[in-house]
Design an enzyme around this catalytic site. Sequence first.
Site: not given
Length: 385
Positions: A30, A54
Amino acid sequence: MPLEIAVPSTQALLSWWENEGRRDPAQKPWMFKADGLWPEPDDALDPYGVLVAEVMLQQTQLQVVLPYWTRWMERFPQLDALAEADEQDVLLCWQGLGYYSRARRLNAAAGMLVAMGASGADPSGWPRALDSWLALPGIGRSTAGGILSSAFNTPLAILDGNVRRVLARLQAHPTPPMRAQAQFWLWSEALIAAAPGRARDCNQALMDLGATLCTPRNPSCGICPWSDHCAAYAAGTSEAYPVTDAPRSLPFSVIGVGVVLNQAGEVLIDQRLNEGLLGGLWEFPGGKQEPEEVITDTIARELREELAIEVAVDQELITVDHAYSHKKLRFIVHLCRWVSGEPQPLASQQVLWVKPEELGKYPFPAANARIIEALHGHFKELAAT
Ligand code: SF4
């Protein structure tokens, strides 16, 4: 007068990270552009992939997260797909990562982001203000800082477990970091301010330092770029930080669980209420053993109270010990035969009779996954006799 904050050189940290950091697309996909290159300061990344990573990383380590993230991006490749997804599919995809409220909040946050104008892989419609992100469920200040600095190189600090540990050691801070949050945020912000245009790199470098050198045990101080500035290392007490409160002993309970089968060979499962631990997941019914109570009586009583059914409690199938962050549980699981009563969801959202081979379609907590494995093993043994 601006507050003077003593932090070591970010240049030394960034030089170390450029050579030794976790800058491999196979480790953090990512964080890379579609062409496989690390982004330049003015480049934006797909915020959706960063958001998912996250949130997954909030309570889970990178190596554990990676296969889940990959599977997730195949199942819900863009924000719109997640926003429209059924909560059960979302929980099923999250199954095994723990802290399931993260998945439900991510699902809800996706819907809110779409309403704000975010969509697809085009970063331009996504919110850029910290407050917009903080308004989303499950997104705190550190997660928001991580998303915005990673996706857009926004100069925002982070303060996760790795960063707290590094800062606590650098400063030899005498109290647990969670009791000095404001001070730790100031230190983290000072590091970002000292690296203009490189917030993304600086946050990644801090996390990588904490994960690879400044580890909880046996930190590699001898090769650390900050060893000349580290108060804990200078005192020879690196492992003494972060200071922690005295450990609490966790409460322990025994849970009697019934794997109830009917004459059609179906098994009874119930879906937990959405509120509380493991909300929305499925499980085999049961409940806490009372003092002096025999476990088979616990199971019969719990099934009567929570499902309004009568069962015959047969042999033990498995015992599973499971530790949560705040309690330890022992599940003693017995096979049961349904005797009477239409199952009612008196303490759950719904109850279902399902074929054992279809249990994989429902998201279960980790402890129940072991029960399912034992059940399949039991049927295999039966078939072999
Ligand atoms: S010198 Fe050691 S304790 Fe200090 S920041 Fe580096 S690895 Fe951590």
